[in-house]
Scaffold this motif. Structure first.
Motif, PDB file in Angstrom:
ATOM      1  N   ARG A   6       0.390  -0.735   0.181  1.00  0.00           N
ATOM      2  CA  ARG A   6      -0.439  -0.229   0.508  1.00  0.00           C
ATOM      3  C   ARG A   6       1.034   1.276  -0.466  1.00  0.00           C
ATOM      4  NH1 ARG A   6      -4.288  -0.479   4.028  1.00  0.00           N
ATOM      5  NH2 ARG A   6      -2.194  -0.253   6.087  1.00  0.00           N
ATOM      6  N   GLU A   8       3.804   0.948  -1.151  1.00  0.00           N
ATOM      7  CA  GLU A   8       4.911   1.324  -2.560  1.00  0.00           C
ATOM      8  C   GLU A   8       3.527   2.480  -3.456  1.00  0.00           C
ATOM      9  OE1 GLU A   8       6.353  -2.713  -3.358  1.00  0.00           O
ATOM     10  OE2 GLU A   8       7.879  -2.477  -1.680  1.00  0.00           O
ATOM     11  N   VAL A   9       2.580   2.220  -4.119  1.00  0.00           N
ATOM     12  CA  VAL A   9       1.645   2.333  -4.471  1.00  0.00           C
ATOM     13  C   VAL A   9       0.762   3.309  -4.043  1.00  0.00           C
ATOM     14  CG1 VAL A   9      -0.630   2.456  -5.064  1.00  0.00           C
ATOM     15  CG2 VAL A   9       0.439   0.212  -4.223  1.00  0.00           C
ATOM     16  N   ALA A  10       1.226   4.607  -2.663  1.00  0.00           N
ATOM     17  CA  ALA A  10       0.784   5.697  -2.133  1.00  0.00           C
ATOM     18  C   ALA A  10       2.273   6.497  -3.029  1.00  0.00           C
ATOM     19  CB  ALA A  10       0.998   5.754  -0.934  1.00  0.00           C
ATOM     20  N   ALA A  12       4.016   5.770  -5.379  1.00  0.00           N
ATOM     21  CA  ALA A  12       3.637   6.221  -7.040  1.00  0.00           C
ATOM     22  C   ALA A  12       2.962   7.120  -7.131  1.00  0.00           C
ATOM     23  CB  ALA A  12       3.914   4.919  -7.636  1.00  0.00           C
ATOM     24  N   SER A  13       1.433   7.103  -6.409  1.00  0.00           N
ATOM     25  CA  SER A  13       0.793   8.419  -6.600  1.00  0.00           C
ATOM     26  C   SER A  13       1.061   9.360  -5.952  1.00  0.00           C
ATOM     27  CB  SER A  13      -0.625   7.494  -6.367  1.00  0.00           C
ATOM     28  OG  SER A  13      -0.863   7.050  -5.189  1.00  0.00           O
ATOM     29  N   GLN A  14       2.229   9.761  -5.361  1.00  0.00           N
ATOM     30  CA  GLN A  14       2.206  10.843  -4.130  1.00  0.00           C
ATOM     31  C   GLN A  14       1.285  11.313  -3.294  1.00  0.00           C
ATOM     32  OE1 GLN A  14       2.751  13.972  -6.968  1.00  0.00           O
ATOM     33  NE2 GLN A  14       5.094  13.183  -7.666  1.00  0.00           N
ATOM     34  N   GLY A  15       0.890   9.942  -2.660  1.00  0.00           N
ATOM     35  CA  GLY A  15       0.191   9.850  -1.394  1.00  0.00           C
ATOM     36  C   GLY A  15       0.289  10.720  -0.493  1.00  0.00           C
ATOM     37  N   ASP A  16      -0.583  10.144   0.775  1.00  0.00           N
ATOM     38  CA  ASP A  16      -0.700  11.273   1.826  1.00  0.00           C
ATOM     39  C   ASP A  16       0.804  10.458   2.444  1.00  0.00           C
ATOM     40  OD1 ASP A  16      -0.828  12.470   4.687  1.00  0.00           O
ATOM     41  OD2 ASP A  16      -2.041  10.913   4.950  1.00  0.00           O
ATOM     42  N   TRP A  50      12.402   6.559   0.675  1.00  0.00           N
ATOM     43  CA  TRP A  50      11.658   7.715   0.329  1.00  0.00           C
ATOM     44  C   TRP A  50      11.400   8.474   1.796  1.00  0.00           C
ATOM     45  CZ3 TRP A  50       8.032   9.572   4.866  1.00  0.00           C
ATOM     46  CH2 TRP A  50       7.118  10.365   3.961  1.00  0.00           C
TER      47      TRP A  50
END
Length: 94
Positions: A6, A8-10, A12-16, A50
């Motif tokens: 989760r 890694e997905v965040a 990639a999508s510039q999540g919180d 990160w």
């Protein structure tokens, strides 16, 4: 494993950022509790990368050091080699 995925997905999508860090730290703790040094080391390296991008170099270096020690103990020179350019590039003075 799910928390790391989760995160890694965040990433990639510039999540919180708070959620990313929490998920990676939860993954590290889970792999430690479960007794999976390879996955723990990979998650430490992910969090270290990160954190470097967040400008938190001191924290990242601690995680890179832990991952490097784990890779050596596991006899995983290829993983250590993958990490070496990241740490060398990001630790170099600008």
């Amino acid at each position: 494993f799910l928390t790391v995925l989760r995160a890694e997905v965040a990433i990639a999508s510039q999540g919180d950022p708070a959620a990313i860090e929490a998920d990676l730290r939860a993954g590290i703790a889970a792999f430690e509790s479960y007794g999976s040094p390879p996955n723990r080391a990979r998650a430490e390296a992910d969090l270290g990368r990160w954190l470097l991008h967040q400008g938190r170099t001191d924290e990242a270096e601690h995680l890179f050091d832990a991952a490097t020690v784990a890779y050596a103990a596991l006899g995983a020179p290829r993983w250590a080699a993958e990490l070496a350019p990241v740490t060398a590039d990001d630790r170099a003075p600008t």
